[in-house]
Design a protein around this motif. Structure first.
Motif, short mmCIF file in Angstrom:
data_model
loop_
_atom_site.label_atom_id
_atom_site.label_comp_id
_atom_site.label_asym_id
_atom_site.label_seq_id
_atom_site.Cartn_x
_atom_site.Cartn_y
_atom_site.Cartn_z
N GLY A 332 0.81 -1.21 0.00
CA GLY A 332 0.00 0.00 0.00
C GLY A 332 0.85 1.26 0.00
N CYS A 333 1.88 1.30 0.83
CA CYS A 333 2.78 2.45 0.86
C CYS A 333 3.59 2.56 -0.43
N VAL A 338 4.62 4.48 -6.64
CA VAL A 338 4.61 3.92 -7.99
C VAL A 338 3.50 4.52 -8.85
N LEU A 339 2.29 4.62 -8.33
CA LEU A 339 1.16 5.05 -9.15
C LEU A 339 1.33 6.45 -9.74
N PRO A 340 1.71 7.47 -8.95
CA PRO A 340 1.86 8.80 -9.56
C PRO A 340 3.03 8.89 -10.53
N VAL A 341 4.11 8.17 -10.25
CA VAL A 341 5.33 8.30 -11.05
C VAL A 341 5.25 7.52 -12.35
N TYR A 342 4.79 6.28 -12.29
CA TYR A 342 4.84 5.40 -13.46
C TYR A 342 3.51 5.25 -14.19
N PHE A 343 2.39 5.54 -13.52
CA PHE A 343 1.10 5.37 -14.16
C PHE A 343 0.28 6.66 -14.19
N GLN A 344 0.82 7.74 -13.63
CA GLN A 344 0.13 9.04 -13.59
C GLN A 344 -1.28 8.91 -13.01
N LEU A 345 -1.39 8.10 -11.98
CA LEU A 345 -2.67 7.93 -11.30
C LEU A 345 -2.66 8.64 -9.96
N SER A 346 -3.83 8.99 -9.51
CA SER A 346 -3.96 9.69 -8.23
C SER A 346 -3.63 8.77 -7.07
N ASN A 347 -3.18 9.37 -5.98
CA ASN A 347 -2.89 8.59 -4.78
C ASN A 347 -4.15 8.01 -4.14
N TRP A 348 -5.32 8.46 -4.61
CA TRP A 348 -6.55 7.89 -4.07
C TRP A 348 -6.65 6.39 -4.36
N TYR A 349 -6.10 5.96 -5.49
CA TYR A 349 -6.12 4.52 -5.80
C TYR A 349 -5.28 3.74 -4.79
N ALA A 350 -4.15 4.31 -4.40
CA ALA A 350 -3.32 3.67 -3.38
C ALA A 350 -4.05 3.64 -2.04
N ILE A 352 -7.32 3.59 -1.59
CA ILE A 352 -8.39 2.59 -1.68
C ILE A 352 -7.82 1.18 -1.50
N PHE A 353 -6.70 0.89 -2.17
CA PHE A 353 -6.08 -0.42 -2.01
C PHE A 353 -5.68 -0.67 -0.57
N LEU A 354 -5.06 0.32 0.07
CA LEU A 354 -4.59 0.16 1.44
C LEU A 354 -5.75 -0.09 2.40
N VAL A 355 -6.81 0.70 2.27
CA VAL A 355 -7.96 0.57 3.17
C VAL A 355 -8.64 -0.78 2.98
N LEU A 356 -8.88 -1.17 1.72
CA LEU A 356 -9.56 -2.43 1.46
C LEU A 356 -8.73 -3.63 1.92
#
Length: 408
Positions: A332-333, A338-350, A352-356
């Protein structure tokens, strides 16, 4: 990446081969202690797996040094031989202390003193210190304060790892997951900050630890043929802490062009995340023992893995639950980087993954309590139903036939 995998493979093969040799010698010369009250296993089991792990780690460092002559980027890691020798010297010291404790059961003050000496050797002689926090180069204070914080961090992590060493395959698996995630983070981070040189001390140590854990896990999996003992657990904690401290002095995540400030905290949060379960177990154990007027290092049977067994989890399920918590927190951390740097995705996805993932781990962990409550509720309803149920009466003809059968 291929070179790191090759170095890890050397550590795995040497560790596995020597584990079999140490296992055979331990049984031949009966080099194993008696079963203690707090132990989960039921038969005497050798505890000298840390020796095989140390030699496997030493062989991997030696192999890396030999091939560094052909790979200039890797040669930079060994540009400071005093640093490498200090780390390996501290590892040797901690293994000797751990082996002595596994055989003769040393008192906690002797073990703690040895841990501080080993940590001081790394921080003072090796220069592996927390000089600054990776948040805009924030200084931690004077040189002595840096040494003190570094030594304290190394000793803390060593004891955290040692405290959870109570189930087959627990420490080896947790360290495998944690160091695997930390290796990916350190490797990717250095690629962002120094594209021409992917090699650094933190990644090298993490890769070697992954290899050593892979090589030892086959003989440590439930039912374990051999334990890593204090020698192995303290060695893993020592090198994990050294790897985490080394990354803080080599890179500055704030230098990466990202709009969010949070990723700059990853070098601080990730080592905590991968050790969240050992940290929680260590904190609860110290609080519990101090409150009872005992030494914080006195042994008991109230660690988290013992509580999972008492809740109703099987040995294997308890180990897998620890794996799950470690993977959820560490991955999760890592996604925050990884998501913002390599996939240009928001940290909200991280998030959501961490919480779930943490929610799933919580449900699985507490599942036996729900089953126990259901069983208790059913057992309480059974007497009530029996009391309200009318008593069946026999037919008079049946009673007469029974009397005749008894008299004959």
């Amino acid at each position: 990446m291929t070179l790191f995998i090759l170095i890890a493979l050397v550590a795995a093969l040497v560790t596995f081969g020597l584990s079999l040799i140490v296992l055979k010698l331990s049984h031949r010369y009966r080099l194993y202690p008696k079963i203690r009250d707090r132990d989960v296993h039921t038969r005497p089991t050798p505890r000298l797996g840390g020796i095989a792990m140390f030699i496997g780690i030493l062989a991997a460092f030696g192999f890396a040094y030999l091939i560094s002559a052909q790979f200039a980027p890797l040669k930079l890691v060994f540009s400071n031989p005093q640093q490498i020798l200090a780390i390996l010297g501290a590892a040797l010291l901690i293994v000797l202390i751990g082996v002595a404790d596994d055989i003769w059961d040393l008192d906690w003050m002797t073990k703690l003193a040895g841990q501080f000496i080993a940590a001081g050797l790394i921080a003072w002689q090796g220069g592996v210190q927390i000089y600054s926090l990776p948040i805009g180069g924030l200084s931690v204070g004077s040189g002595w304060m840096s040494i003190f914080i570094s030594v304290f961090a190394i000793v803390l992590v060593m004891n955290m790892i040692n405290f959870i060493d109570g189930l087959d395959g627990l420490v080896a698996g947790v360290a495998l997951i944690a160091n695997g995630v930390f290796f990916l983070y350190s490797y990717l981070l250095v690629r962002e900050t120094s594209p021409t040189n992917y090699f650094n001390l933190a990644s090298l140590i993490a890769a070697i630890l992954v290899g050593a854990c892979v090589g030892f896990l086959p003989v440590n999996w439930h039912p374990a043929k051999m334990f890593m003992g204090d020698a192995g657990a303290l060695l893993v904690g020592l090198l994990m802490a050294t790897s985490a401290i080394a990354i803080t002095g080599q890179v500055d995540p704030g230098a990466i062009n990202r709009s969010q400030l949070f990723p700059a905290f990853i070098p601080i949060l990730l080592p905590v995340a991968i050790l969240i379960i050992p940290l929680l177990d260590f904190g609860l154990a110290v609080f519990r023992r101090v409150r009872a007027g005992k030494s914080p290092f006195s042994a008991d049977r109230k660690h988290l893995h013992h509580r999972l067994l008492d809740m109703g989890h099987s040995h294997l399920h308890a180990v897998l639950i620890f794996y799950g918590w470690t993977a959820a927190a560490s991955i999760g951390c890592l996604l925050y980087f990884v998501l913002p740097v390599y996939f240009q995705l928001s940290n909200w996805y991280a998030t959501i993954f961490l919480v779930l993932s943490l929610l799933i781990c919580t449900v699985v962990t507490l599942a036996p309590l729900s089953r126990r409550k259901a069983i208790e509720a059913a057992s309480q309803l059974t007497p009530e139903r029996a009391a309200t149920k009318p008593i069946a009466r026999l037919d008079p003809l049946d009673e007469a036939s029974e009397i005749v059968e008894e008299t004959t």
